[in-house]
Design a protein around this motif. Structure first.
Motif, PDB file in Angstrom:
ATOM      1  N   VAL A 383       0.864  -1.180   0.000  1.00  4.74           N
ATOM      2  CA  VAL A 383       0.000   0.000   0.000  1.00  4.74           C
ATOM      3  C   VAL A 383       0.898   1.227   0.000  1.00  4.74           C
ATOM      4  O   VAL A 383       1.624   1.472   0.962  1.00  4.74           O
ATOM      5  N   GLN A 384       0.870   1.959  -1.084  1.00  6.05           N
ATOM      6  CA  GLN A 384       1.719   3.141  -1.242  1.00  6.05           C
ATOM      7  C   GLN A 384       0.921   4.405  -0.948  1.00  6.05           C
ATOM      8  O   GLN A 384      -0.123   4.659  -1.555  1.00  6.05           O
ATOM      9  N   ASN A 385       1.405   5.198   0.009  1.00  5.91           N
ATOM     10  CA  ASN A 385       0.844   6.527   0.261  1.00  5.91           C
ATOM     11  C   ASN A 385       1.418   7.442  -0.817  1.00  5.91           C
ATOM     12  O   ASN A 385       2.410   8.129  -0.612  1.00  5.91           O
ATOM     13  N   LYS A 386       0.776   7.439  -1.948  1.00  5.17           N
ATOM     14  CA  LYS A 386       1.386   7.976  -3.164  1.00  5.17           C
ATOM     15  C   LYS A 386       1.247   9.483  -3.295  1.00  5.17           C
ATOM     16  O   LYS A 386       2.209  10.174  -3.614  1.00  5.17           O
ATOM     17  N   ASN A 387       0.059  10.005  -3.055  1.00  6.34           N
ATOM     18  CA  ASN A 387      -0.177  11.426  -3.324  1.00  6.34           C
ATOM     19  C   ASN A 387      -0.930  12.119  -2.196  1.00  6.34           C
ATOM     20  O   ASN A 387      -1.690  13.056  -2.439  1.00  6.34           O
ATOM     21  N   ILE A 388      -0.728  11.671  -0.974  1.00  2.00           N
ATOM     22  CA  ILE A 388      -1.267  12.382   0.183  1.00  2.00           C
ATOM     23  C   ILE A 388      -0.116  13.162   0.810  1.00  2.00           C
ATOM     24  O   ILE A 388       0.975  12.625   0.986  1.00  2.00           O
ATOM     25  N   ALA A 459       0.445   2.393  22.125  1.00  4.53           N
ATOM     26  CA  ALA A 459       0.811   0.977  22.061  1.00  4.53           C
ATOM     27  C   ALA A 459       1.331   0.602  20.676  1.00  4.53           C
ATOM     28  O   ALA A 459       2.275  -0.180  20.559  1.00  4.53           O
ATOM     29  N   TYR A 460       0.707   1.105  19.654  1.00  4.61           N
ATOM     30  CA  TYR A 460       1.249   0.908  18.305  1.00  4.61           C
ATOM     31  C   TYR A 460       0.681   1.974  17.379  1.00  4.61           C
ATOM     32  O   TYR A 460      -0.355   2.583  17.660  1.00  4.61           O
ATOM     33  N   ASP A 461       1.378   2.200  16.294  1.00  2.00           N
ATOM     34  CA  ASP A 461       0.972   3.195  15.315  1.00  2.00           C
ATOM     35  C   ASP A 461       1.339   2.662  13.944  1.00  2.00           C
ATOM     36  O   ASP A 461       2.511   2.619  13.579  1.00  2.00           O
ATOM     37  N   ASN A 462       0.347   2.244  13.185  1.00  2.00           N
ATOM     38  CA  ASN A 462       0.575   1.633  11.875  1.00  2.00           C
ATOM     39  C   ASN A 462       0.300   2.595  10.725  1.00  2.00           C
ATOM     40  O   ASN A 462       0.067   2.168   9.600  1.00  2.00           O
ATOM     41  N   THR A 463       0.309   3.885  11.001  1.00  2.00           N
ATOM     42  CA  THR A 463       0.071   4.840   9.933  1.00  2.00           C
ATOM     43  C   THR A 463       1.229   4.826   8.939  1.00  2.00           C
ATOM     44  O   THR A 463       2.351   4.477   9.275  1.00  2.00           O
ATOM     45  N   VAL A 464       0.925   5.226   7.715  1.00  2.00           N
ATOM     46  CA  VAL A 464       1.921   5.250   6.646  1.00  2.00           C
ATOM     47  C   VAL A 464       2.206   6.706   6.313  1.00  2.00           C
ATOM     48  O   VAL A 464       1.314   7.450   5.898  1.00  2.00           O
ATOM     49  N   GLN A 465       3.444   7.119   6.496  1.00  2.00           N
ATOM     50  CA  GLN A 465       3.800   8.509   6.244  1.00  2.00           C
ATOM     51  C   GLN A 465       3.764   8.819   4.747  1.00  2.00           C
ATOM     52  O   GLN A 465       3.828   7.933   3.898  1.00  2.00           O
ATOM     53  N   ALA A 466       3.659  10.099   4.443  1.00  2.00           N
ATOM     54  CA  ALA A 466       3.584  10.543   3.052  1.00  2.00           C
ATOM     55  C   ALA A 466       4.775  10.023   2.256  1.00  2.00           C
ATOM     56  O   ALA A 466       5.919  10.092   2.702  1.00  2.00           O
ATOM     57  N   GLY A 467       4.484   9.465   1.080  1.00  2.00           N
ATOM     58  CA  GLY A 467       5.539   9.000   0.192  1.00  2.00           C
ATOM     59  C   GLY A 467       6.122   7.656   0.542  1.00  2.00           C
ATOM     60  O   GLY A 467       7.012   7.165  -0.155  1.00  2.00           O
TER      61      GLY A 467
END
Length: 750
Positions: A383-388, A459-467
């Motif tokens: 899953v690519q955080n492509k253009n956010i 406890a956890y953070d699975n967010t995907v940073q920009a790019g």
């Protein structure tokens, strides 16, 4: 005299250019001075209101009633909202939105259904704020309302005693809250703006004229109207940062400083800011407004429109709950269209691996693959955080839900394997890969209902940073008796808000809130051999597919696999300088500094003085004790990217190690201008100030470092939570596999 609406119907055949002056003239005839004064408190023969006297009288009445538990004369603490002059501002000083809507019908129409217009009154916001007020007191809600209800904050309404009407609550952020702000403190957040006394005109000398003015006078002096309500920073991301950046200060939580969210910092670190040389991809400069205030054709007359278009005052983003709750169908559809545009994420079913012999077919579509009955396979989904321009998910991650819905179906549509489904009660399958976080309190319990003042750890953070990209693995078995094809689908689904929070706010009998598919990809395979296939128009090129999986491996600390992926990038795209840099990054994180030099030098041959390559080469030079080269490389990076936090920080450290104290202090001070919360800057400045005898400054920096550094005991709170929630313990691991074995029972799923 006929009503304005009847007159409007009578002149409907006229053009927009002709209709507007007629409407405005009729409005002046009908409403007279009442329309001018917005609230309708003055008659046609009344003299103009003395705004300065009204404000002074209001402030004199409020001051003895107002509680200042945190600091004398700081109205908004623990928030940061402020007003010119530092005193209270009566709510009637703000012309209401309907007044602005006389001339700006399209902007008013869009605003009314927006989240900004409903920022204070929604039950989703009120639930957590009401708990805060009941638990700690109304004064603490100033932290939240500095952004959600600035009129109430500056009026002094967030107080146990407030003797005036609070009808302004219904409008949240009105036109004149944003358009009266005179300056912002980008680096603070929590409502870090300075409000001017609202004015819709300036005089001949450019001085703001408080209060409202007749429509005819505004139309006669549009330049002076523009100077009163438009500031250059309204078009810049720094303006958004005043509220889209937040922290939890010790005065709120009786604990310590904790970063809450910072969409602005994430944007600044993304490719869209062009301020960070270390991004994995590059792009044209795009501010927050470039996505959330795109120009669109108007449907109603608006004097602010240019060539029939207006910057959107809907601010479409991820909030589907508020328009769904209020029945704002137009806003909801615009938000859904925004989310479903397909511009922001890329989902790639990248590989299939046979577990029995550990062979992998990748990238799928470009290589043949063979599938056998009763075979245990792993699917690799990227899953690519492509253009956010910020993370997936940004801001209040504990309330939003985004997750991977993964299915394997046979030719009849029967489910072979599934992860990320919604259960009958609306909760997400606990085995789902979710792009969210879980804050916990001092007891290790999940912080529910957004009680942010109780957070002690995450406890956890699975967010995907920009790019960046997330690599998600799924393991399942091909049925023994399968003869026809199977179809694998991976999608990222999104819901605002989390189901358990919706239940807390609305009860369990509420209607199902919208679930939006942000992006998806399917691939169908036959039992036996499958040849290569043509890509879809939405698929990335193979070199980028390898690059994205390499980023996923890197973030999971799977360095050998990351290295192989980036070698494939170089093989497919030998003139792509970032392929070599990415390979060097793996070596550096793997602490193989000597090996990192060659690919960095290759990148610099392709692009001399490339800032990204020079930054990482400086880290290699430092380990190899080439101090002069290290400093020279970092100085080149800072010269190209003066707002690079990383480059400023490392150059300061380099100067410090060379005993160049003044130069080091200069870099750390510059870093604090970009990010006042940087721990390295606080720590090193505390040491440097003390060395040169600046004891007070050293003490202040040491105090900031102590307050903002991570509590050493915080991991204990997280471990207790993860022990009680094994399904989330798995998600907190840098890499893990979602399997088709039965999951453990989950009690009280947060």
């Amino acid at each position: 005299m006929r009503k304005l609406s009847e007159l409007a119907k009578a002149i409907r055949p006229l053009s927009t250019r002709a209709v507007l002056p007629c409407l405005l003239f009729c409005a002046a005839l009908i409403f007279g001075i009442k329309a001018i004064h917005g609230a309708g408190t003055a008659g046609a023969d009344d003299p103009p209101r003395d705004e300065a006297s009204v404000r002074k009288a209001y402030a004199d009445k409020m001051r003895p009633l107002y509680a200042f538990p945190f600091a004398k004369d700081r109205i908004a603490l623990p928030g940061n909202a402020a007003v010119e002059g530092g005193d209270f501002l009566e709510p009637t000083a703000f012309p209401d939105a309907k007044y602005c809507g006389h001339c700006h019908q399209e902007a008013y129409h869009q605003w009314r259904q927006s989240l900004h217009a409903n920022s204070f009154r929604t039950p989703f916001y009120r639930t957590s704020v009401n708990i805060l007020m009941r638990t700690k007191g109304i004064e603490f809600a100033r932290h939240c309302d500095s952004c959600h209800n600035p009129v109430g904050i500056l009026a002094g309404a967030l107080n146990k005693t407030y003797p005036f009407d609070r009808s302004f609550d219904r409008d949240g952020l009105t036109c004149m809250t944003c358009h009266s702000i005179q300056s912002v403190q980008t680096k603070l957040g929590n409502g870090s703006f300075v409000m001017g006394v609202p004015a819709v005109l300036v005089d001949e000398k450019g001085n703001r004229i408080p209060g409202i003015a007749p429509d005819a006078e505004i139309l006669a002096h549009l330049d002076r109207h523009s100077k009163a309500v438009m500031q250059d920073f309204l078009h810049k991301p720094e303006f958004c940062a005043a509220c889209h950046k937040a922290n939890l200060p010790p005065m709120l939580n009786d604990y310590k400083w904790i970063r809450a969210f910072t969409a602005y910092d994430e944007w600044q670190g993304s490719k869209f800011s062009q301020q960070n040389p270390l991004t994995f991809y590059s792009a044209d400069y795009t501010p927050c407004q470039g996505c959330h205030m795109k120009r669109e054709a108007i449907t109603l007359p608006d004097y602010g429109a240019k060539q029939g278009t207006l910057m959107s005052h809907r601010w479409p983003a991820g909030n589907t709950a508020v328009p769904f709750y209020y029945g704002f169908d137009e806003q909801l559809q615009k938000t859904v269209d925004f989310l479903e545009s397909g511009n922001y994420l890329n989902v790639d079913i990248f590989a299939l691996k046979s577990v029995s012999d550990n062979t992998m077919a990748a990238p799928l579509g470009s290589v043949p693959v063979s599938i056998k009955p009763d075979e245990l396979v792993e699917a690799y989904v990227v899953v690519q955080n492509k253009n956010i321009g910020h993370s997936l998910i940004p801001e209040v991650r504990d309330l939003y839900e985004a997750w991977v819905k993964f299915t394997v179906k046979d030719a009849s549509g029967a489910m072979v394997y599934e992860s990320g489904f919604l259960k009958l009660d609306g909760l997400i399958d606990p085995s789902a890969h979710s792009f969210t976080n879980r804050p916990v309190d001092v007891l290790g319990d999940f912080v529910d209902n957004h009680k942010v003042w109780t957070i002690h750890s995450v406890a956890y953070d699975n967010t995907v940073q920009a790019g960046r990209s997330a690599l998600v693995r799924y393991q399942f078995r091909i049925p023994k008796d399968l003869t026809g094809p199977i179809t694998i689908t991976a999608a990222v689904d999104y819901r605002h808000l989390r189901q358990s929070y919706l239940n807390n706010v609305l009860g369990k009998d509420h209607p199902a809130y919208p679930v939006i598919e942000l992006a998806s990809r399917s691939r169908t395979f036959n039992i036996g051999d499958n040849p290569t296939s043509s890509p879809l128009p939405t698929d990335n090129q193979d070199w980028m597919r390898w690059n994205n999986v390499g980023i996923g491996y890197l973030d999971e600390q799977q360095y050998e696999e990351a290295m192989k992926a980036f070698e494939q990038v170089i093989h497919l795209h030998p003139d792509y300088k970032d392929g070599y840099i990415n390979k060097a990054i793996v070596y550096i994180e793997w602490e193989k500094y000597d090996e990192a030099r060659a690919p960095l030098e290759t990148a610099l041959k392709l692009h001399p003085d490339d800032a990204r390559a020079l930054y990482y080469l400086a880290l290699v030079e430092r380990r190899q004790r080439h101090s002069e080269a290290e400093v020279a490389d970092l100085e080149k990076v800072v010269a190209q990217y003066p707002y690079s936090r990383d480059a400023r920080r490392e150059l300061g450290i380099s100067y410090y190690q060379q005993h160049r104290s003044d130069d080091a202090m200069q870099q750390f001070k510059a870093l604090q201008q970009i990010d006042p919360d940087d721990l390295a800057a606080h720590y090193n400045l505390a040491v440097l100030y003390r060395r040169v005898g600046m004891k007070k400054q050293a003490t202040d920096e040491a105090a900031q470092y102590t307050m903002k550094r991570i509590d050493p005991g915080a991991p204990t709170y997280s471990l207790e939570f993860l022990r009680m929630h094994p399904e989330m313990n798995r998600e907190s691991s840098p890499w893990h596999v979602h399997m088709d074995r039965p999951q453990p029972a989950v009690a009280g799923q947060p």
